[in-house]
Design a protein around this motif. Structure first.
Motif, PDB file in Angstrom:
ATOM      1  N   VAL A  12       7.261   8.594  12.177  1.00 57.96           N
ATOM      2  CA  VAL A  12       6.935   7.658  12.990  1.00 57.96           C
ATOM      3  C   VAL A  12       6.573   6.595  12.261  1.00 57.96           C
ATOM      4  O   VAL A  12       5.931   6.339  11.220  1.00 57.96           O
ATOM      5  CB  VAL A  12       6.045   7.844  14.230  1.00 57.96           C
ATOM      6  N   GLN A  13       7.239   5.059  12.780  1.00 59.75           N
ATOM      7  CA  GLN A  13       6.925   3.781  12.027  1.00 59.75           C
ATOM      8  C   GLN A  13       5.547   3.269  12.605  1.00 59.75           C
ATOM      9  O   GLN A  13       5.064   3.705  13.562  1.00 59.75           O
ATOM     10  CB  GLN A  13       8.044   2.923  12.652  1.00 59.75           C
ATOM     11  N   GLY A  16       3.777   2.900  16.145  1.00 61.20           N
ATOM     12  CA  GLY A  16       4.508   3.819  17.125  1.00 61.20           C
ATOM     13  C   GLY A  16       3.351   4.923  17.655  1.00 61.20           C
ATOM     14  O   GLY A  16       2.279   4.673  17.445  1.00 61.20           O
TER      15      GLY A  16
END
Length: 135
Positions: A12-13, A16
């Motif tokens: 996930v970035q 996020g």
């Protein structure tokens, strides 16, 4: 025999969200200590969040307060960790663990942290799920 199976990890970035799940079998979640722990590469395992299900007292490590939330669905015998506003430093393998001694949560999150290895403190562990936070 108590078994725990985690899921929900992934890439996930930063900023996020992810929700981890831990399905527990072999015991109910009543009157137990149950929580989430994590281990980053090259680091010791640390407590993330833990609850004593007899009184719903919750414990969180300082770095995740306001971002992570532990919840329990007793009907599904499942524990969740909702993780919002994820940061690169949250990258780790996340483990679910439980113990019939409810005070283990309070002890694991006491200040200063106990010197006991968490792997030996909590009786039953899952195999973990990897969370990677990266652009």
């Amino acid at each position: 025999q108590v078994q725990l199976v985690e899921s929900g990890g992934g890439l996930v970035q930063p900023g996020g969200s992810l929700r981890l799940s831990c399905v527990v079998s072999g015991t109910t979640l009543d009157y137990r200590a149950i929580g989430w722990f994590r281990q980053a590469p090259g680091k010791e395992r640390e407590g993330v969040s833990c609850t004593d299900t007899s009184d719903d007292k919750e414990y969180y490590t300082e770095s995740v307060k306001g971002r992570f939330t532990l919840t329990i669905d007793h009907a599904k015998n499942t524990v969740y960790l909702q993780m919002n506003n994820l940061k690169p430093e949250d990258t780790a393998v996340y483990y679910c663990a439980t113990d019939r001694i409810r005070a283990k949560c309070r002890y694991a999150f006491s200040n200063p942290r106990p010197k006991d290895k968490l792997e030996e403190l909590m009786r039953d562990w899952g195999k973990g799920t990897l969370v990677t936070v990266s652009p």
